[in-house]
Design a protein around this motif. Structure first.
Motif, short mmCIF file in Angstrom:
data_model
loop_
_atom_site.label_atom_id
_atom_site.label_comp_id
_atom_site.label_asym_id
_atom_site.label_seq_id
_atom_site.Cartn_x
_atom_site.Cartn_y
_atom_site.Cartn_z
N TRP A 51 17.65 -76.73 5.53
CA TRP A 51 18.04 -75.47 6.15
C TRP A 51 19.25 -75.65 7.05
CZ3 TRP A 51 18.42 -73.53 11.12
CH2 TRP A 51 18.52 -72.15 11.23
N ILE A 52 19.25 -76.68 7.85
CA ILE A 52 20.37 -76.90 8.77
C ILE A 52 21.63 -77.29 8.01
CG2 ILE A 52 20.09 -79.36 9.24
CD1 ILE A 52 20.74 -76.60 11.84
N THR A 53 21.51 -77.88 6.82
CA THR A 53 22.67 -78.22 6.00
C THR A 53 23.41 -76.96 5.57
OG1 THR A 53 21.57 -80.22 5.20
CG2 THR A 53 23.43 -79.39 3.92
N PHE A 54 22.67 -75.92 5.23
CA PHE A 54 23.29 -74.65 4.86
C PHE A 54 23.76 -73.86 6.08
CE2 PHE A 54 20.64 -75.41 1.09
CZ PHE A 54 21.56 -75.17 0.08
N PHE A 55 23.03 -73.98 7.18
CA PHE A 55 23.30 -73.14 8.36
C PHE A 55 24.46 -73.66 9.19
CE2 PHE A 55 22.40 -71.66 12.71
CZ PHE A 55 22.25 -70.30 12.48
N PRO A 57 27.46 -75.19 8.67
CA PRO A 57 28.87 -74.83 8.43
C PRO A 57 29.24 -73.43 8.91
CG PRO A 57 27.93 -75.89 6.50
CD PRO A 57 26.80 -75.61 7.43
N PHE A 58 28.30 -72.50 8.87
CA PHE A 58 28.59 -71.14 9.31
C PHE A 58 28.78 -71.07 10.82
CE2 PHE A 58 26.36 -70.39 5.27
CZ PHE A 58 27.26 -69.52 4.66
N VAL A 59 28.15 -71.99 11.55
CA VAL A 59 28.29 -71.98 13.01
C VAL A 59 29.75 -72.22 13.40
CG1 VAL A 59 27.59 -73.12 15.15
CG2 VAL A 59 25.91 -72.75 13.33
N LEU A 60 30.42 -73.16 12.75
CA LEU A 60 31.82 -73.44 13.05
C LEU A 60 32.70 -72.26 12.68
CD1 LEU A 60 31.98 -77.11 11.70
CD2 LEU A 60 31.66 -76.34 14.07
N LEU A 107 24.96 -64.97 13.29
CA LEU A 107 23.99 -66.03 12.99
C LEU A 107 22.66 -65.43 12.52
CD1 LEU A 107 24.65 -68.53 15.92
CD2 LEU A 107 25.34 -68.76 13.53
N CYS A 108 22.30 -64.28 13.07
CA CYS A 108 21.08 -63.60 12.60
C CYS A 108 21.23 -63.18 11.14
CB CYS A 108 20.80 -62.37 13.46
SG CYS A 108 19.98 -62.72 15.02
N LEU A 114 19.66 -66.68 4.47
CA LEU A 114 19.09 -67.96 4.01
C LEU A 114 17.59 -67.84 3.77
CD1 LEU A 114 20.95 -70.56 6.26
CD2 LEU A 114 21.32 -70.10 3.84
N LEU A 115 16.92 -67.06 4.61
CA LEU A 115 15.49 -66.83 4.42
C LEU A 115 15.22 -66.21 3.06
CD1 LEU A 115 12.55 -66.60 5.45
CD2 LEU A 115 13.20 -64.42 6.48
#
Length: 259
Positions: A51-55, A57-60, A107-108, A114-115
């Protein structure tokens, strides 16, 4: 989570996504983001590492356009005291709050997406749209057929590249060379795609597919009590978040403070 009806799951994710787009405070999207994170890891079998692998990159990416939002905040939200000045820009507490709110809302949206994506089978989703929302079978089966072709396109592109390399065709350099290389790849891929589309159309027609809505299905998609519970949980948690945000005086909708 994977057993929830895909159409109900899509509605349960779409409603919070739309309502969160109306908020401009920090508290509401932050609380709901934490809720979605807990639900994703608690009710699904998705490993945290995946999950964090997909999430991540979007944070940056979100951090970059939130910074732009911080500098170009409209006058409606440019309130509060000035924190610092940057060139011709003045960064205020109101601008910082709007930028953080935008980042949390984004982010939401990503967490909700992703969910849905990581817990939903594409075939079941199309069947659910056809059976629950009465979407035309021509559209659903067409989308499914196109989706199945995507992995084969990558394989065919790799084969073309290897064939060109064997024949001594080196990688193109410069804009003109890349345009010519694009033509060498696109024409064979397009020809193969047309051939496959014709074969699939002939196969579907030979098996009696006419595109009529009144047809039987081997896999029946139903809406059960569990699906309604999931919908109520996702929407109810958002309404509860709105209520607590209003109670503590944080709720901000399009620049208007409530509570």
């Amino acid at each position: 989570m994977s057993a929830v009806n895909p159409t109900v799951k899509a509605i349960a994710i779409l409603i919070p996504g739309v309502l969160l787009g109306l908020t401009f405070d920090i508290y509401t999207p932050l609380v709901y983001l934490l809720f979605v994170f807990v639900v994703t890891l608690w009710l699904s079998d998705i490993p945290f590492k995946r999950w964090i692998t997909f999430f991540a990159p979007f944070v940056l990416f979100i951090a970059s356009f939130s910074w732009a939002r911080l500098l170009y905040t409209s006058d409606t939200f440019q309130g509060g005291s000035v924190l610092f000045s940057f060139w011709t820009f003045e960064v205020t507490t109101g601008g910082v709050a709007v930028a953080i709110s935008l980042a949390l809302r984004s982010l939401c949206f990503i967490a909700l997406s992703l969910l849905f994506i990581l817990t939903t089978d594409s075939t079941k989703f199309m069947l659910s749209l056809m059976q629950q929302l009465k979407l035309s079978p021509k559209i659903t089966y067409g989308v499914l057929a196109g989706y199945r072709f995507l992995p084969t396109f990558k394989h065919e592109l790799d084969v073309l590249r290897q064939a060109h390399r064997i024949r001594g065709v080196s990688r193109a350099k410069g804009i003109r060379g890349r345009i010519q290389q694009f033509k060498r790849y696109s024409i064979p891929l397009l020809a193969n795609a047309i051939r496959k589309a014709e074969r699939v159309a002939n196969a579907m027609e030979s098996k009696g597919f006419t595109g009529e809505r009144d047809r039987t299905h081997y896999h029946m998609m139903t809406v059960t009590k569990r699906d309604w519970i999931f919908l109520g949980m996702m929407v109810g948690a958002l309404l509860l978040t709105f209520a607590t945000s209003y109670y503590f005086g944080y709720l901000n909708i399009f620049g208007h403070q409530f509570g």
